[in-house]
Design an enzyme around this catalytic site. Structure first.
Site, PDB file in Angstrom:
ATOM      1  N   HIS A   1      73.247  64.292  69.710  1.00 33.13           N
ATOM      2  CA  HIS A   1      73.396  63.081  70.525  1.00 33.13           C
ATOM      3  C   HIS A   1      73.519  63.549  71.967  1.00 33.13           C
ATOM      4  CE1 HIS A   1      74.875  58.871  71.185  1.00 33.13           C
ATOM      5  NE2 HIS A   1      75.142  59.459  72.344  1.00 33.13           N
TER       6      HIS A   1
ATOM      7  N   HIS B   1      67.172  59.939  69.115  1.00 30.89           N
ATOM      8  CA  HIS B   1      67.116  58.696  69.922  1.00 30.89           C
ATOM      9  C   HIS B   1      66.853  58.887  71.425  1.00 30.89           C
ATOM     10  CE1 HIS B   1      71.306  59.871  70.317  1.00 30.89           C
ATOM     11  NE2 HIS B   1      71.755  59.187  69.297  1.00 30.89           N
TER      12      HIS B   1
ATOM     13  N   PHE C   1      76.227  55.600  57.516  1.00 36.26           N
ATOM     14  CA  PHE C   1      76.507  54.707  56.387  1.00 36.26           C
ATOM     15  C   PHE C   1      78.005  54.556  56.091  1.00 36.26           C
ATOM     16  CE2 PHE C   1      72.002  54.957  54.269  1.00 36.26           C
ATOM     17  CZ  PHE C   1      71.509  54.113  55.253  1.00 36.26           C
ATOM     18  N   ARG C   2      78.853  55.183  56.932  1.00 36.23           N
ATOM     19  CA  ARG C   2      80.286  54.836  57.021  1.00 36.23           C
ATOM     20  C   ARG C   2      81.159  55.188  55.833  1.00 36.23           C
ATOM     21  NH1 ARG C   2      79.446  54.514  62.287  1.00 36.23           N
ATOM     22  NH2 ARG C   2      78.703  52.531  63.061  1.00 36.23           N
TER      23      ARG C   2
ATOM     24  N   ASP D   1      68.919  55.121  63.553  1.00 34.79           N
ATOM     25  CA  ASP D   1      70.313  55.220  64.023  1.00 34.79           C
ATOM     26  C   ASP D   1      71.116  54.023  63.509  1.00 34.79           C
ATOM     27  OD1 ASP D   1      72.567  56.186  65.245  1.00 34.79           O
ATOM     28  OD2 ASP D   1      71.919  55.822  67.297  1.00 34.79           O
TER      29      ASP D   1
ATOM     30  N   HIS E   1      78.572  47.777  62.519  1.00 37.54           N
ATOM     31  CA  HIS E   1      79.965  47.389  62.761  1.00 37.54           C
ATOM     32  C   HIS E   1      80.062  45.929  62.343  1.00 37.54           C
ATOM     33  CE1 HIS E   1      80.729  50.992  65.212  1.00 37.54           C
ATOM     34  NE2 HIS E   1      79.528  50.780  65.743  1.00 37.54           N
TER      35      HIS E   1
HETATM   36  O1  DOR Z   1      75.688  53.453  69.255  1.00 41.45           O
HETATM   37  C1  DOR Z   1      75.916  54.367  68.457  1.00 41.45           C
HETATM   38  N1  DOR Z   1      76.707  54.173  67.398  1.00 41.45           N
HETATM   39  N2  DOR Z   1      75.390  55.571  68.668  1.00 41.45           N
HETATM   40  C2  DOR Z   1      75.751  56.637  67.930  1.00 41.45           C
HETATM   41  O2  DOR Z   1      75.255  57.698  68.172  1.00 41.45           O
HETATM   42  C3  DOR Z   1      76.808  56.515  66.911  1.00 41.45           C
HETATM   43  C4  DOR Z   1      76.796  55.172  66.381  1.00 41.45           C
HETATM   44  C5  DOR Z   1      77.956  54.869  65.455  1.00 41.45           C
HETATM   45  O3  DOR Z   1      78.265  55.697  64.616  1.00 41.45           O
HETATM   46  O4  DOR Z   1      78.525  53.777  65.573  1.00 41.45           O
END
Ligand code: DOR
Length: 441
Positions: A174, A228, A61-62, A299, A303
Site C-alpha cells: 500500500h 491500487h 474479508f475481515r 480492494d 465497512h
Molecule cells: O480504503 C482502504 N481500506 N484501503 C486499504 O488499503 C485498506 C482498506 C481496509 O482494510 O479497510
C-alpha cells in the site's frame, strides 16, 4: 462427474471461439470436445461467453476479528455471484496475519467456510522478517508503507530495505507516503467535508511512496506489485518503461469514481488511496489498454453502512466490490471501450501469472475447472438489497450494467446460478486452498 458446456463463445488463451468444454471432477478435460460427448450434465450456453474465473488479488474479508463488517461465508457468496473464483486476502485482520501460525489458522477457517478458492498474504511488521523469510502457503508479502485500516505500518527505510534484501517471496504494498499525509492532515485539520480526504491523501503522497518502493525493488531485484495505482503521475513516472521486477494494478473505484463523485456518494467512496480526478481515471484506463498496468483487482474493503455514515474524518475508508467488478468491466465491453479478451487478461489470466497460481487463470486442458458463464445481454441494476456482502451496500447501487455472470463453477462444482427470482448458491464450502509455484526459499 463430467459436465459438458456447449454452444458458448469460449475465451481461450489465443482466441475466442465457439467450442464445447468438458470438465471432469475439478479439471478441464477437453477444450474441443464433441457436442455429443458423454457427460453427467450438459449445459447449453447459447448466447453466452465462457471465461476463466476471476482471480482477485486484493480483498479484505475481515475474518478473524472484524466479522461484524464481513466474513468468509458472505464474502465468498459475493465472489461466486461476481464471477470471482479465487481471492488473495490482506493481512489487516485482527489479529494481523504476520506469523505462520496466524496464516495457518486463517487457512483452516477458510477450508470450512469458502465457496471459492482462497489464499492469504503474510503482513510485514518492522520486526518479523524471519516470519516473512520462511512463510509457506502464501502468495507473498504485504507491506503497508502508508497506514490504512488497522495498525500495520513499515515506513522506516532500514526496515523496508531489510525486507526487500532478505526475503524471496513477491512483495506488494500500500503506497501512500506517511509524512506527506501527516503534513496534509495538519493543513486541513478541522475540515468535515469528506472530499478533503483526496487533499490529505493526495497525488504527491501516492507518487512519493510508489517511487520509493519501486526503487527498492529495482535495487534488490525483487518482484514488486504496486497495489491500487490511483494517479496518472504514478503511471507516467513509475510504470511506463518499468523494469521486469515491477507489476501493477488498478481498482474499479479508481477507474470509475473521482473527486466530483463525493457530492453524490459522500463517504461511500472514501478509500485509501483516495479517489483522484477525472484526468486520473482517463490516464489509468489508457495505461490498462496500453499494458502499463497489468491487472484489475477490487480492494474489496467492507465497512457497515453505519460506520460509513459517520461524519468525516471518522468514517472509515473502504468499499465493497467483488460482487460487481466483473459486471462493471463487461459493461465497458458492451460500450465498446475494451474487448472481452482484454477483460480476461486483466482479471483472470495475468493475476494468476503474477502471483504464480498453479493451474488457474486460463481455459486449458489440465487447468482447474474454475469457470464463469457470462450473459453479455443481461441488463441489471445494482441494488443494495441484493448484495451478498455482509455489509449489504454498494457504491454502484442504482447503476444499470449490461453483461453479468450467470453461472460460476469452482473446481468443477457449481457455486452460483443466476435466476430471474432468487440466486442459487452451493450449500457446502467447496473452495480449495490455492497452490503457488513459488514459495519462500
Ligand atoms: O480504503 C482502504 N481500506 N484501503 C486499504 O488499503 C485498506 C482498506 C481496509 O482494510 O479497510
Amino acid at each position: 462427474m463430467k459436465i459438458l458446456i456447449k454452444n458458448a463463445k469460449v475465451v481461450l488463451p489465443e482466441q475466442v471461439r465457439e467450442s464445447a468444454i468438458l470438465i471432469e471432477d475439478s479439471k478441464i478435460l477437453d477444450v474441443d470436445a464433441s457436442d455429443s460427448a458423454s457427460a453427467d450434465e450438459v449445459v447449453d450456453a447459447s448466447g453466452q461467453w465462457l471465461i476463466p474465473g476471476v482471480v482477485d488479488d486484493q480483498v479484505h474479508f475481515r475474518e478473524p476479528g472484524l466479522t461484524h463488517k464481513e466474513d468468509l461465508h458472505h464474502a465468498t457468496r459475493a465472489c461466486a455471484k461476481g464471477g470471482v473464483t479465487s481471492f488473495l486476502e490482506m493481512p489487516n485482520t485482527i489479529p494481523n496475519t504476520v506469523t505462520q501460525t496466524e496464516l495457518d489458522r486463517k487457512l483452516e477457517t477458510a477450508s470450512k467456510s469458502c465457496l471459492v478458492n482462497y489464499g492469504f498474504y503474510i503482513g510485514a511488521t518492522p520486526s518479523n522478517v524471519d516470519d516473512l523469510k520462511h512463510a509457506k502457503r502464501t502468495p507473498g508479502i504485504k507491506i503497508f508503507i502508508g497506514s490504512s485500516t488497522g495498525n500495520l505500518l513499515v515506513d522506516e527505510q532500514s526496515a523496508l530495505e531489510k525486507i526487500f534484501r532478505e526475503t524471496t517471496l513477491s512483495i506488494c504494498a500500500h503506497c501512500e507516503d506517511e509524512s506527506t499525509v501527516r503534513s496534509n492532515l495538519k493543513k486541513h485539520a478541522g475540515s468535515t467535508d469528506v472530499s478533503t480526504h483526496s487533499l490529505v491523501r493526495d497525488h504527491e503522497a501516492a507518487l512519493v511512496a510508489t517511487k520509493r518502493a519501486i526503487a527498492l525493488a529495482n535495487e534488490y531485484q525483487h518482484h514488486f506489485h504496486v497495489l491500487h495505482v490511483s494517479t496518472g503521475q504514478e503511471v507516467d513516472a513509475c510504470l511506463v518503461n518499468r523494469s521486469q521486477y515491477i507489476t501493477a494494478e488498478v481498482c474499479p473505484h479508481h477507474l470509475f469514481f473521482n473527486f466530483d463523485d463525493y457530492e453524490r456518494l459522500g463517504s461511500l467512496i472514501k478509500m485509501n488511496p483516495s479517489v483522484k480526478y477525472f484526468e486520473d481515471n482517463q490516464r489509468l484506463w489508457q495505461a490498462l489498454l496500453e499494458g502499463d498496468i497489468d491487472i484489475i483487482a477490487t480492494d474489496h474493503a467492507p465497512h457497515t453502512i453505519e460506520e460509513k455514515k459517520l461524519p468525516y474524518p471518522d468514517c472509515p475508508s473502504g468499499l465493497p466490490a467483488v460482487e460487481n467488478s466483473l459486471a462493471l468491466l463487461l459493461n465497458q465491453v458492451h460500450q465498446g471501450e475494451c474487448s472481452i479478451q482484454q477483460v480476461v487478461q486483466w482479471m483472470c489470466t495475468r493475476p494468476a501469472e503474477i502471483w504464480k497460481l498453479k493451474n488457474k487463470g486460463k481455459i486449458a486442458v489440465g487447468y482447474d475447472a474454475d469457470l464463469v458463464l457470462v450473459d453479455p445481454n443481461l441488463k441489471q441494476t445494482v441494488s443494495n438489497e441484493t448484495q451478498q456482502t455482509k455489509c449489504q451496500w454498494s457504491p454502484w447501487a442504482g447503476e444499470e450494467l449490461m453483461g453479468w455472470p450467470v453461472t460460476t463453477w469452482v473446481m468443477g462444482q457449481k457455486v452460483y446460478q443466476w435466476t430471474e427470482q432468487e440466486p442459487q448458491f452451493a450449500e457446502s464450502p467447496v473452495g480449495c486452498e490455492i497452490e503457488f509455484e513459488k514459495t519462500a526459499s
